[in-house]
Design an enzyme around this catalytic site. Structure first.
Site, short mmCIF file in Angstrom:
data_model
loop_
_atom_site.label_atom_id
_atom_site.label_comp_id
_atom_site.label_asym_id
_atom_site.label_seq_id
_atom_site.Cartn_x
_atom_site.Cartn_y
_atom_site.Cartn_z
N GLU A 118 0.85 -1.18 0.00
CA GLU A 118 0.00 0.00 0.00
C GLU A 118 0.89 1.24 0.00
OE1 GLU A 118 -2.79 0.50 3.25
OE2 GLU A 118 -3.61 2.29 2.33
N GLY B 273 3.38 1.94 10.53
CA GLY B 273 3.15 1.25 11.80
C GLY B 273 2.83 -0.21 11.58
N ALA B 274 1.89 -0.46 10.66
CA ALA B 274 1.46 -1.83 10.41
C ALA B 274 0.62 -1.84 9.14
CB ALA B 274 0.64 -2.35 11.58
N MET B 275 0.39 -3.03 8.59
CA MET B 275 -0.34 -3.13 7.32
C MET B 275 -1.31 -4.28 7.37
SD MET B 275 -0.84 -1.92 4.33
CE MET B 275 -2.12 -2.67 3.32
N GLU B 276 -2.55 -3.99 6.93
CA GLU B 276 -3.67 -4.90 7.11
C GLU B 276 -3.82 -5.95 6.02
OE1 GLU B 276 -4.01 -1.53 6.41
OE2 GLU B 276 -5.62 -1.18 4.97
N ASN B 277 -2.74 -6.36 5.32
CA ASN B 277 -2.85 -7.36 4.26
C ASN B 277 -3.78 -8.50 4.65
OD1 ASN B 277 -0.47 -6.02 3.09
ND2 ASN B 277 0.58 -7.02 4.78
N HIS C 106 -6.75 -2.02 15.14
CA HIS C 106 -6.95 -1.23 13.92
C HIS C 106 -6.77 -2.11 12.68
CE1 HIS C 106 -6.60 2.50 11.45
NE2 HIS C 106 -5.83 1.73 10.70
N GLU C 107 -5.68 -2.85 12.61
CA GLU C 107 -5.43 -3.67 11.42
C GLU C 107 -6.47 -4.78 11.31
OE1 GLU C 107 -3.49 -2.17 9.54
OE2 GLU C 107 -2.52 -0.91 11.05
N HIS D 4 -9.72 -3.49 9.89
CA HIS D 4 -9.67 -3.25 8.44
C HIS D 4 -10.22 -4.42 7.64
CE1 HIS D 4 -7.98 0.60 7.56
NE2 HIS D 4 -6.80 0.40 8.11
ZN ZN Z 1 -5.32 1.77 8.68
#
Ligand code: ZN
Length: 866
Positions: free
Chosen positions: A122, A262-266, A298-299, A302
Site C-alpha cells: 500500500e 506502523g502496520a499493514m492490514e494485508n 486497527h489492522e 480493516h
Molecule cells: Zn489503517
C-alpha cells in the site's frame, strides 16, 4: 524518477480492463527473486484497444498474451509500465519478472529486512513486484506459490488459507496459499524467512475455528503474548459491536524491524513494525502496551472496513482510515477508560492534525489532488477523518449508527467504493439531511467558534451567540459554514446541568445541539440562575472555541463532563502562560485551582494526571503568529517551578503514597498510579534540588517497570545531567541488543531540552547500534530532534541545516521516510525574518538537489509557496 505529475480526483475513471484472478509463483533466493504471474483479464470499456500494466524497478524477462510469447515490437515500454495492444473481452497475460529485494531500501514492494523477505504494497508497491493494474478498484483472487530454500526460509506465508506444501530438490520447499476473497493488489503480502512464533485459536460467533499466529525474530516469542491477547479481544469486540465475523481459517501477524509505517492490514497476513507487536514488562512502557492493543485492533478491523469494502481510488483513503481509526478508538475506550481515551485522542488530534491543518500542507480529509499519494497518509486523513465519523455517530446515536453500518456492509461488501456510498448508508438513518455536513470532506483548515452569551435575569433566558469563523483554504479561497453536533452544558452554581429548553435550537438529544448556520443566536428558557457555560462537551466537533465567559476554576472542579474538566484545566494553563509571556505576574487563581485538583483524593489517578499536565511547547507554539520558542519554554519552566515550590510537600506526599517500584501490572489502577507519580515527580524535578534528583535516580534504579524507569531517566537528562550520565550508560549497556529499547534511548536524548543536543545527536549517528536504513531508528534519533522545538529552532540555524542534510541523504534511498522528515520545516511562514532566511536557504538547498524524489519535492514546494 518519474516526472512529477498532479493527479486529480475529477479525472477518475473506471479502469478499461480488470483482473479477475492472479496466479503467482515466487522463487526466492539470495540476490534476486523470480516472479511468474498469470492473470485473467476482462475488458470493462468496450472501446479500449490496449492495456496498460503498471510496473517499475524490475527486470521484465518474458511476456505472453494468450500463449503467444511477445517480442519487444509487440508491446510498448513506458516510464511507469508496459502497454500491450488488446482488443478482446477476455485474455490471459503471463509475465515473468526478476526483482532484487536485497537492494530495495525504499521498503516498498518485496524487500529483505534482517534476513526476512516481506512486502509493503500500500499504496503502490505491488507494481515493484510484477506488472499489474495496480489500483484499488481492481479486485481479484490471488493464489500464491512460494518456493524457497527450506533452511533459510522454513516459514513461507501468503494471503488466505494454506492449501498445499511440498518438499523439493536441492533443499527447497514450496507452499501454496489461496485467498478466495477478491482484493486489490495493495493488500497482497508475502513473508519468507526463519522466524519464531506463538499460536492460539479463536472460535467465531458462528462456531468457526480460526488459527491465529504471531511471527517474530527467534528469541522474541515471549514478547508476543500481549499482541495475541489484543487480537482475540479485537475479534470478539467486532462481533459484539458490529456483528462482523472473521472470514478465513487463519490470521497471521508478522513483526519486522524495518518498516516504513506502523502496520499493514494485508488480507489474513498482517505485517507489523515490531514496535507494535513486541512487549513485556521489562521492555515496554504503559503507552507501548496501549499502542499495541490499539494498532492490532486497527489492522484487524480493516478486514471489514478496508479489505472487504475497499476504496475506489486513493482520494477516498479516509473511507477506510477515518472509519477504522474511529473503530479502534472506540475499542480502546471500551477496553480501558472512555474518558482518558477521549482526552488522549483529542490531544493527539490537536498536536498533529491541527498543526497540519494550519500549515502549508493542509488538505481536506478527501484530497482533490496529489502528486505522491504516500504523502497523504496524514493526521488529517486518519484522525480528522475519525472525528468526522464520530460526529455522524453523535448525530445518529448508537443504535441508528449501527443500523447505518449494517446497511453499508450489506450493500457494498466485496466492492471498491467511496465516501459518497458511506454517507448514503448514514443518510438512510439520519434525522438530518447530510448535504451540508459533507463539507467536512471537501474543506480544509480548522474552524473557530466565537461564542458569547447574555443572561436575562428577569426573563430567566440565556441567549447564546455562536459565530463560525471559517478560515480560507490554502489557495486563499473562501469556505462555507459547517454543520455539526455541539455538546453543551449550562451548569448551575452547584455543578448540576440545567435542562435545555429552547424555542429555536435544534436539540439532537439532551445536551447536544445541531448547528448549521454561520451565525446562530440560540435562546434557552427557564434558566433560573446565571449559568456557567460548558462548551463543545466531549469534544463533539473538531473545532477551536473562543469564549471570554468561561469560569475555568469552577469547571475544573465541578463540570459533570469529564472531558471539559480536562479542557478547563488545559485552557486555563494556556491562558496563564500567555499572560506570563506578556510580562504579567503568575495568575494566583490558576495556582489555587491547580492545588484543588492536586488535593482531590476522589479523582481517578490517570485522569488526575491528565488534569495536572501542563500544555506542551508545541501546543503553545500553535497559538503564536510568529514563533518564539524561547519565550514559551522559559515561561513553562517558570510556571512548573512555581507550582513545585508552592506544593512541594503535597507533591512529595502524593508520590510516596502511590509509588510502587515493584509493580509492573498493566491494569488501569497501576498505570494510573505510575502516570500520576511521574507527573508529580516531573514538577518537583524542575526545582533542580539534589535530594529530589537523588530520589529520581533511585526510581530509575529500583523500578521494575519501563514507564517509571524511562520517566526518571528523561527527567534526569533534563534537570540533573550530572546524575544522568551514569543512568544513561547503565541503560545503554543493559539494552544495547534490543532495538526497541535503543529507539527509546535515542529518542530521549534527541528530545532533551538541555543545551548541546545537536552535537550529541551528531555523535550518536556513529553509535554502532544506529543504522539510518532502519526507519524506527531514524524516527527515534533524527525525527525526535526535528520535533524538538528548543533544539530545532535554535537561533544559530544549525538545527535547520542538520535536518536538511538528513532529508537529502535519506531521500537517496528511502523517499517516504525523507518526506516525513521534511515536514519539520512546516512553520517556515511563521518565523522571524532572521530565522526565515536561515530556513529558506536550507529549503532551497533541498529543492535544488539533483534527483530529489517527488515525495520530498511535493512537500518542499508547498512549504516554500507560503
Ligand atoms: Zn489503517
Amino acid at each position: 524518477m518519474k516526472q512529477p505529475q498532479t493527479i486529480h480526483f475529477r479525472d477518475y475513471q473506471q479502469s478499461d480492463f480488470t483482473i479477475t484472478s492472479c496466479l503467482l509463483e515466487f522463487i526466492i533466493d539470495n540476490g534476486s527473486t523470480r516472479v511468474d504471474n498469470v492473470m485473467t483479464i476482462v475488458r470493462q470499456n468496450l472501446n479500449a484497444k490496449e492495456i496498460h500494466l503498471d510496473g517499475e524497478m524490475m527486470d521484465l524477462e518474458l511476456l505472453w498474451l494468450n500463449d503467444v510469447l511477445l517480442n519487444e515490437e509487440m508491446y510498448r515500454r513506458e516510464e511507469d509500465g508496459i502497454v500491450i495492444p488488446l482488443d478482446a473481452d477476455t485474455a490471459q497475460i503471463r509475465v515473468i519478472t526478476r526483482i532484487y529485494p536485497d537492494e530495495n531500501t525504499a521498503l516498498e514492494g518485496l524487500y529483505r529486512s534482517g534476513g526476512i523477505w516481506c512486502t509493503q504494497n500500500e499504496p503502490e508497491g505491488f507494481r515493484r513486484i510484477t506488472y499489474f493494474i495496480d489500483r484499488p478498484d481492481v479486485m481479484c483472487t490471488f493464489t500464491t506459490k512460494i518456493i524457497a530454500n527450506k533452511a533459510m526460509c522454513p516459514i513461507v506465508l501468503g494471503n488466505g488459507n494454506l492449501v498445499g506444501t511440498a518438499t523439493l530438490e536441492n533443499g527447497k520447499h514450496l507452499a501454496i496459499w489461496d485467498d478466495p476473497i477478491p482484493k486489490p493488489s495493495y493488500l497482497f503480502a508475502l513473508v519468507a524467512g526463519d522466524l519464531g512464533s506463538i499460536h492460539d485459536v479463536f472460535i467465531t460467533m458462528s462456531g468457526k475455528k480460526v488459527d491465529l499466529a504471531i511471527y517474530c525474530d527467534r528469541g522474541n516469542e515471549e514478547k508476543c503474548h500481549h499482541a495475541m491477547r489484543s487480537l482475540k479481544k479485537s475479534m470478539a469486540w467486532d462481533e459484539e459491536t458490529y456483528g462482523r465475523e472473521y472470514d478465513l481459517d487463519v490470521y497471521n501477524i508478522v513483526a519486522v524491524d524495518s518498516f516504513n509505517m506502523g502496520a499493514m492490514e494485508n488480507k489474513g497476513l498482517n505485517i507489523f513494525n515490531s514496535h507494535y507487536v513486541l512487549a513485556d514488562e521489562t521492555s515496554a512502557t504503559d503507552g507501548d502496551f496501549m499502542g499495541i492493543e490499539s494498532v492490532i485492533a486497527h489492522e484487524y478491523f480493516h478486514n471489514w472496513t478496508g479489505n472487504r469494502i475497499t476504496c475506489r481510488n486513493w482520494f477516498e483513503l479516509t473511507l477506510k482510515e477515518g472509519l477504522t481509526v474511529f473503530r479502534d478508538q472506540c475499542f480502546s475506550a471500551d477496553m480501558n477508560s472512555r474518558l482518558n481515551q477521549r482526552i488522549d485522542d483529542v490531544k493527539s488530534l490537536r498536536e498533529r492534525q491541527f498543526v497540519e491543518d494550519a500549515g502549508p500542507t493542509a488538505h481536506p480529509i478527501k484530497p482533490q489532488q496529489f502528486i505522491e499519494i504516500n504523502n497523504f497518509y496524514t493526521a488529517t486523513v486518519y484522525e480528522k477523518g475519525a472525528e468526522v465519523i464520530r460526529m455522524l455517530h453523535t448525530l445518529l446515536g448508537e443504535d441508528k449508527f449501527r443500523r447505518a453500518m449494517d446497511m453499508y456492509f450489506d450493500h457494498f461488501d466485496g466492492k471498491a467504493v467511496g465516501t459518497e456510498e458511506f454517507l448514503w448508508a448514514m443518510q438512510t438513518q439520519s434525522p438530518i439531511d447530510l448535504t451540508q455536513f459533507k463539507r467536512w470532506y471537501s474543506q480544509e483548515r480548522t474552524p473557530t467558534l466565537k461564542i458569547s452569551s447574555h443572561y436575562d435575569e428577569v426573563g430567566q433566558r440565556l441567549t447564546l451567540k455562536i459565530v463560525q469563523s471559517i478560515p480560507k483554504d490554502t489557495h486563499g479561497r473562501e469556505q462555507l459554514p459547517y454543520a455539526f453536533p455541539f455538546g453543551i452544558g449550562l451548569v448551575d452554581g452547584y455543578g448540576s446541568d440545567m435542562i435545555l429548553k429552547s424555542p429555536n435550537a435544534m436539540l439532537l438529544h439532551e445536551g447536544v445541539l445541531w448547528i448549521e448556520n454561520g451565525v446562530s443566536e440560540l435562546i434557552f428558557e427557564e434558566i433560573t440562575m446565571a449559568p456557567r457555560l460548558s462548551l463543545n462537551r466531549n469534544f463533539s466537533a473538531p473545532v477551536k472555541i473562543e469564549c471570554a465567559q468561561i469560569d475555568y476554576p469552577f469547571l475544573m472542579a465541578h463540570d459533570t463532563d469529564g472531558f471539559n474538566r480536562y479542557e478547563a484545566s488545559h485552557v486555563y494553563a494556556i491562558e496563564t502562560l500567555e499572560s506570563m509571556m506578556r510580562g504579567e505576574a503568575i495568575n494566583p487563581l490558576f495556582i489555587e485551582a491547580f492545588g484543588v485538583i492536586l488535593n482531590d483524593a476522589s479523582l481517578e489517578m490517570m485522569f488526575k494526571a491528565q488534569l495536572l499536565t501542563l500544555p506542551s511547547i508545541n501546543t503553545m507554539m500553535q497559538r503564536q503568529e510568529i514563533l518564539d520558542v524561547e519565550a514559551v519554554h522559559t515561561s513553562l519552566e517558570v510556571l512548573k517551578k512555581h507550582l513545585a515550590h508552592t506544593y512541594k510537600e503535597i507533591l512529595i506526599r502524593e508520590i510516596s503514597a502511590i509509588y510502587e517500584p515493584k509493580n509492573s501490572a498493566i491494569d488501569a489502577l497501576s498505570m494510573g498510579r505510575r502516570a500520576l507519580s511521574n507527573r508529580c515527580l516531573g514538577l518537583l524535578m524542575s526545582l533542580e534540588s539534589d535530594p529530589i534528583s537523588m530520589m529520581c535516580l533511585n526510581r530509575y534504579r529500583e523500578s521494575v517497570n519501563m514507564s517509571s524507569r524511562l520517566a526518571a531517566l528523561d527527567l534526569l537528562e533534563i534537570y540533573a545531567p550530572h546524575l544522568a550520565v551514569e543512568a544513561l550508560n547503565d541503560f545503554y549497556h543493559q539494552h544495547r541488543d534490543q532495538t526497541l529499547l535503543m529507539n527509546k534511548y535515542f529518542s530521549l536524548l534527541a528530545s532533551s531540552y538541555r543545551g548541546g543536543v545537536l552535537e550529541r545527536v551528531k555523535e550518536l549517528q556513529a553509535d554502532e547500534v544506529y543504522d539510518n536504513k532502519v526507519p524506527n531508528l531514524v524516527r527515534a534519533l533524527i525525527g525526535s530532534f526535528a520535533r524538538n522545538p528548543v533544539a530545532f529552532y535554535d537561533e544559530s540555524g544549525k538545527g535547520f541545516a542538520f535536518v536538511a542534510d538528513k532529508v537529502i541523504e535519506i531521500d537517496g534511498f528511502n523517499p517516504q521516510i525523507a518526506s516525513g522528515l521534511v515536514g519539520a520545516f512546516k512553520n517556515y511562514g511563521r518565523l522571524t525574518i532572521d530565522q526565515k532566511t536561515k530556513m529558506g536557504i536550507e529549503l532551497e538547498r533541498i529543492k535544488n538537489h539533483p534527483n530529489l524524489s517527488n515525495n520530498v519535492r511535493e512537500i518542499v514546494e508547498k512549504i516554500l509557496a507560503v
